[in-house]
Design a protein around this motif. Structure first.
Motif, PDB file in Angstrom:
ATOM      1  N   ARG A  56       0.836  -1.212   0.000  1.00 19.21           N
ATOM      2  CA  ARG A  56       0.000   0.000   0.000  1.00 19.21           C
ATOM      3  C   ARG A  56       0.862   1.250   0.000  1.00 19.21           C
ATOM      4  NH1 ARG A  56      -3.060   2.659   5.014  1.00 19.21           N
ATOM      5  NH2 ARG A  56      -4.836   3.636   3.975  1.00 19.21           N
ATOM      6  N   GLU A 102       2.467   1.617  -3.392  1.00 16.49           N
ATOM      7  CA  GLU A 102       1.483   1.613  -4.479  1.00 16.49           C
ATOM      8  C   GLU A 102       1.767   0.507  -5.500  1.00 16.49           C
ATOM      9  OE1 GLU A 102       1.449   5.527  -6.090  1.00 16.49           O
ATOM     10  OE2 GLU A 102       0.492   6.414  -4.338  1.00 16.49           O
ATOM     11  N   GLN A 115       0.083  -2.470  -6.948  1.00 16.21           N
ATOM     12  CA  GLN A 115      -1.267  -2.993  -7.020  1.00 16.21           C
ATOM     13  C   GLN A 115      -1.315  -4.516  -7.047  1.00 16.21           C
ATOM     14  OE1 GLN A 115      -3.923  -1.147  -6.626  1.00 16.21           O
ATOM     15  NE2 GLN A 115      -2.656   0.701  -6.479  1.00 16.21           N
ATOM     16  N   TRP A 148      -0.510  -5.819  -3.638  1.00 17.95           N
ATOM     17  CA  TRP A 148      -1.639  -5.497  -2.757  1.00 17.95           C
ATOM     18  C   TRP A 148      -2.782  -6.487  -2.971  1.00 17.95           C
ATOM     19  CZ3 TRP A 148      -3.889  -2.750   1.091  1.00 17.95           C
ATOM     20  CH2 TRP A 148      -5.268  -2.639   1.079  1.00 17.95           C
ATOM     21  N   SER A 161      -4.139  -8.887  -0.018  1.00 15.39           N
ATOM     22  CA  SER A 161      -5.477  -8.601   0.497  1.00 15.39           C
ATOM     23  C   SER A 161      -6.394  -9.808   0.326  1.00 15.39           C
ATOM     24  CB  SER A 161      -6.066  -7.371  -0.204  1.00 15.39           C
ATOM     25  OG  SER A 161      -6.120  -7.570  -1.604  1.00 15.39           O
ATOM     26  N   VAL A 220      -8.213  -0.186   5.321  1.00 11.26           N
ATOM     27  CA  VAL A 220      -7.719  -1.448   4.774  1.00 11.26           C
ATOM     28  C   VAL A 220      -8.656  -2.591   5.162  1.00 11.26           C
ATOM     29  CG1 VAL A 220      -5.810  -3.094   4.804  1.00 11.26           C
ATOM     30  CG2 VAL A 220      -5.335  -0.650   4.750  1.00 11.26           C
ATOM     31  N   LYS A 273     -11.623  -2.545   2.945  1.00  9.33           N
ATOM     32  CA  LYS A 273     -11.345  -3.127   1.621  1.00  9.33           C
ATOM     33  C   LYS A 273     -11.383  -4.653   1.679  1.00  9.33           C
ATOM     34  CE  LYS A 273     -10.399   0.575  -0.916  1.00  9.33           C
ATOM     35  NZ  LYS A 273     -11.112   0.909  -2.172  1.00  9.33           N
TER      36      LYS A 273
END
Length: 471
Positions: A172, A175, A177, A180, A184, A205, A208
């Motif tokens: 995060r 950045e 992606q 992430w 996640s 977070v 999300k």
């Protein structure tokens, strides 16, 4: 020779130039007391950061005097922001275009004490990768950052849940992606509740992750654990053979002990829920009693994942046996409050009360206890009273369960028959004994002052240490 072979040969030649150390070196980095030699022309060609650094040097800079070992570098740059292993990886990539933070290594890696670990998925390897990622971004080496990202994506699939969360936050911050998304989704499938995640991750977070759970097949059922689960949820290490499985077990136990030493019960809870850590197999309660404070032991037992009466060692001691040997009223009381069995016996048939009686005899007749450099008599008395009270409550409870309704023994209704009432009685006895202990300490201090003032004689050892005798 093909063009690919030529590039490999060129990469190897430059890497040998770095490995050879002082050969043609005109700059060195001083990190953690060690010198890493390099070449300004190579670094400037490969990194804009180093190009600006070398162009901005003071023209009046004088090189350090040569050392006894030979020619000194023209420039020595102190480095304190990154560790030695990270700097070597960054330089290795700048020279050869290749670097691997997850390459199997049989040697030791700082932060990992697991014997035989190959450092492909352990916490130390993840930390090294994250530090290398941060250094790559600082030095503007974006290709290295992308390479580390790919390697982290492979590592998190078998990493521990707390390591996955660390990588999640790093992705995060930088950045990234793809990284992430990988992390996640792993956390979303872990089955950890939103409340528990909120203690370790920012609220946005967690939100999300909850969105990912809601969109996954099964929706809320998947969030509750009915859907597909991450491989690190129940046993995040894949045992290749018995040796690696044993090494993984030792590694988890060391991590658990570090968490207990830091009073990080939430991390222990994560290990239990996310990694399937067996607290009884890891002797968590025994370790906490011996090395941690009362609050840590209390919080650990309140997790509900450890058996307070589990046995350890060749003698089969419970945690209450250890607390009795330590003469620790705090530990004895917190264990009894959480239903430790005062009648538990070792393989030799010794109970915690037997331990305390033996210590009392040693102290009264010899004036010292072998293995204990210092013992406070009031603490010994309190431990004895706590365990005696617990034994009485347990005995009366057992008698009430097996006796008839009218028969209660010579003490009549002094002790309740029901289990809940017996627990309340034990808590009351514990509180009364603790208050008595505190009052005895104050009385002893006042009596000592009075004896100093009056010059009175000393009584017998038993009357001084235990003025009210033993029950």
């Amino acid at each position: 020779m093909s063009s690919e072979d030529s590039l490999k040969s060129l990469s190897l030649d430059y890497l040998n130039l770095l490995i050879n150390g002082q050969a043609f070196s005109d700059v060195a980095f001083s990190v953690e007391g060690r010198l890493v030699h390099a070449h300004r022309c190579v670094l400037a060609a490969r990194s804009l950061f180093f190009r600006k650094l070398f162009c901005g040097l003071d023209p009046s800079h004088q090189p350090p005097p040569p050392t006894a070992g030979g020619r000194a570098p023209d420039l020595v740059i102190p480095v304190s922001s990154i560790r030695y292993e990270v700097l070597v990886l960054v330089l290795q990539f700048l020279y050869s275009g290749q670097a691997s933070v997850a390459a199997p290594k049989s040697g030791p890696l700082p932060g990992c004490g697991a014997r035989g670990c190959w450092h492909t998925r352990c916490g130390a390897a993840v930390d090294l990768a994250l530090d290398t990622l941060a250094a790559a971004r600082s030095f503007g080496v974006e290709q290295l950052a992308l390479l580390v990202q790919k390697q982290l994506e492979a590592m998190v699939k078998e990493a521990s849940v707390d390591d996955v969360m660390k990588v999640l936050m790093a992705s995060r911050k930088f950045e990234m992606q793809e990284l992430w998304a990988a992390c996640s989704h792993l956390v979303a499938r872990s089955g950890l509740s939103a409340d528990l995640l909120a203690k370790h991750l920012p609220i946005d977070v967690v939100a999300k992750i909850e969105e990912i759970r809601a969109k996954s097949p099964g929706g809320a059922a998947a969030a509750g654990g009915a859907g597909p689960r991450s491989p690190f949820l129940t046993h995040h290490y894949l045992p290749i053979n018995a040796a690696s499985s044993a090494a993984d077990r030792e590694h988890r136990i060391r991590r658990m002990r570090r968490a207990l030493d830091a009073a990080d019960i939430e991390l222990v809870k994560l290990m239990v829920m996310g990694e399937g850590l067996d607290l009884d197999d890891a002797l968590a309660v025994h370790y906490a009693v011996q090395h941690c404070g009362r609050d840590v032991v209390k919080a650990l037992l309140e997790l509900g994942a450890a058996d307070v009466n589990s046995r350890a060692g060749p003698a089969g001691k419970t945690a209450l046996h250890l607390a009795a040997e330590m003469v620790s009223p705090d530990m004895v009381s917190v264990l009894l409050d959480h239903h430790a069995d005062p009648n538990a016996r070792t393989l030799d048939g010794v109970t915690p009360l037997d331990v305390l009686r033996s210590l009392t005899s040693e102290f009264l007749f010899k004036g010292a206890v072998p293995g204990l450099t210092h013992i406070e008599p009031n603490k010994l008395r309190l431990c004895l009273e706590l365990v005696q009270s617990a034994v009485m409550v347990a005995t009366r409870d057992d008698g009430g369960a097996h006796g008839d309704a009218g028969g209660g023994g010579s003490d009549g209704g002094s002790f309740p028959r029901g289990g809940d009432a017996a627990d309340d009685s034990l808590v009351s006895l514990t509180m009364n004994s603790t208050l008595m202990y505190q009052g005895q300490e104050m009385a002893a201090a006042l009596a000592g002052d009075a004896r100093k003032g009056s010059g009175g004689g000393r009584g017998s050892p038993s009357s001084l240490y235990f003025p009210n005798g033993f029950a």
